[in-house]
Design a protein around this motif. Structure first.
Motif, mmCIF file in Angstrom:
data_model
loop_
_atom_site.group_PDB
_atom_site.id
_atom_site.type_symbol
_atom_site.label_atom_id
_atom_site.label_comp_id
_atom_site.label_asym_id
_atom_site.label_seq_id
_atom_site.Cartn_x
_atom_site.Cartn_y
_atom_site.Cartn_z
ATOM 1 N N GLY A 17 0.796 -1.216 0.033
ATOM 2 C CA GLY A 17 0.031 -0.038 -0.027
ATOM 3 C C GLY A 17 0.996 1.266 0.035
ATOM 4 N N ALA A 18 1.890 1.132 0.943
ATOM 5 C CA ALA A 18 2.756 2.596 0.886
ATOM 6 C C ALA A 18 3.329 2.673 -0.349
ATOM 7 N N ALA A 19 3.951 1.448 -0.953
ATOM 8 C CA ALA A 19 4.686 1.627 -2.267
ATOM 9 C C ALA A 19 3.897 2.056 -3.307
ATOM 10 N N SER A 20 2.438 2.108 -3.403
ATOM 11 C CA SER A 20 1.700 2.477 -4.362
ATOM 12 C C SER A 20 1.838 3.858 -4.787
ATOM 13 N N PRO A 21 2.050 4.294 -6.154
ATOM 14 C CA PRO A 21 2.106 5.583 -6.534
ATOM 15 C C PRO A 21 0.883 6.350 -5.978
ATOM 16 N N GLY A 22 1.015 7.261 -5.564
ATOM 17 C CA GLY A 22 0.149 8.391 -5.098
ATOM 18 C C GLY A 22 0.589 9.649 -4.679
ATOM 19 N N PRO A 23 -0.458 10.835 -4.134
ATOM 20 C CA PRO A 23 -0.054 12.157 -3.687
ATOM 21 C C PRO A 23 1.307 12.191 -2.686
ATOM 22 N N ASP A 24 1.263 11.080 -1.689
ATOM 23 C CA ASP A 24 2.257 11.147 -0.789
ATOM 24 C C ASP A 24 3.563 10.843 -1.502
ATOM 25 N N LEU A 131 -11.618 3.481 3.332
ATOM 26 C CA LEU A 131 -11.994 2.312 2.872
ATOM 27 C C LEU A 131 -10.735 1.130 2.812
ATOM 28 N N TYR A 132 -9.386 1.908 2.675
ATOM 29 C CA TYR A 132 -8.365 1.008 3.024
ATOM 30 C C TYR A 132 -8.132 0.353 4.310
#
Length: 209
Positions: A17-24, A131-132
Motif C-alpha cells: 500500500g505504501a509503495a503504490s504511487p499516489g500524492p504522498d 476504505l483501505y
C-alpha cells in the motif's frame, strides 16, 4: 488471527500500500529532489504521523461508519482535492533560483513544522484511507484485539510508512541525483506540481462511492 500472523500479513499488505504511487509519493519526491534530504525526511515524518489519524478511528470502529457516510467522504474529498490543487498550483508557479549556478535550488528552506504539517495533511485528508483501513482491519485486525496489540500494530504501520518514504527521500536527495536536478529544480517542481494538480482534479471529479 494470532498476533504474529496479523503482524506478518499487515507488514506485506501495508508495504504494498505504501509503495503504490499516489500524492504522498509525489510530495516526498518533489521535496527531496528540489529541497533536499531534510525536506524529504520531514515530509515523510508528517505522512507517517498522518497515518495515526486513520489508525485511531479504525481501531475504535469508526472506519465502517466513515466509509458508509457519503457526506463525510464528500467533505474529505473536497478538502483533499483543494489541498492537492493548491500544492500543485504552487509547484507549477515555481521559478528558477536567482543568482550563481552553484547556488542551491530554490529559495530559503521551509520550517520543520511546515514540512511535517504538509505531509500530515496530505495523508490525513486522503478520502480513500477509510476504505483501505476498513479492509485492513477486517483482514487482520479487530477492535476486540487487546489494546496493546492494536497499539503495537498501529505504530508498526506508521514505522513502515516512515521507512518507505524516508528511503525514497534518501535516494532522491543523494548528491549525485541532486546534482543532475540542480539547474532544473524549478522544472522538477513544475512537473511534479502538475502531477499533484492532476491528482487533485481527478479526486475532485471522482465519485467517493
Amino acid at each position: 488471527m494470532e498476533f504474529y500472523q496479523a503482524f506478518l500479513t499487515l507488514t506485506l499488505v501495508h508495504l504494498l500500500g505504501a509503495a503504490s504511487p499516489g500524492p504522498d509519493f509525489v510530495m516526498v519526491s518533489q521535496q527531496s529532489l528540489v529541497h533536499g534530504r531534510r525536506a524529504g525526511l520531514l515530509v515523510s515524518l508528517g505522512i507517517a504521523l498522518g497515518l495515526a489519524v486513520h489508525i485511531i478511528y479504525s481501531s475504535i470502529g469508526l472506519a465502517t461508519v466513515i466509509s458508509e457516510s457519503s457526506m463525510v467522504l464528500t467533505v474529505m474529498k473536497y478538502l483533499a482535492a483543494a489541498y492537492l490543487i493548491y500544492l500543485g498550483w504552487k509547484g507549477i508557479r515555481s521559478k528558477a533560483a536567482v543568482g550563481d549556478d552553484d547556488q542551491s535550488v530554490n529559495v530559503k528552506p521551509r520550517s520543520a513544522s511546515k514540512l511535517i504539517s504538509m505531509g500530515f495533511v496530505c495523508n490525513a485528508l486522503n478520502p480513500k484511507a477509510p476504505l483501505y483501513f476498513l479492509s485492513v482491519f477486517t483482514l487482520v485486525l479487530s477492535p476486540k484485539m487487546p489494546v496493546i496489540e492494536l497499539f503495537l500494530l498501529g505504530v508498526w504501520m506508521m514505522f513502515i510508512q516512515l521507512v518507505w518514504f524516508g528511503s525514497v527521500a534518501l535516494v532522491l536527495s543523494k548528491p549525485s541525483v541532486q546534482a543532475k536536478f540542480k539547474r532544473i529544480g524549478h522544472w522538477v517542481d513544475r512537473v511534479l506540481g502538475s502531477v499533484m494538480l492532476a491528482f487533485g482534479l481527478k479526486l475532485l471529479f471522482t465519485s467517493t462511492k
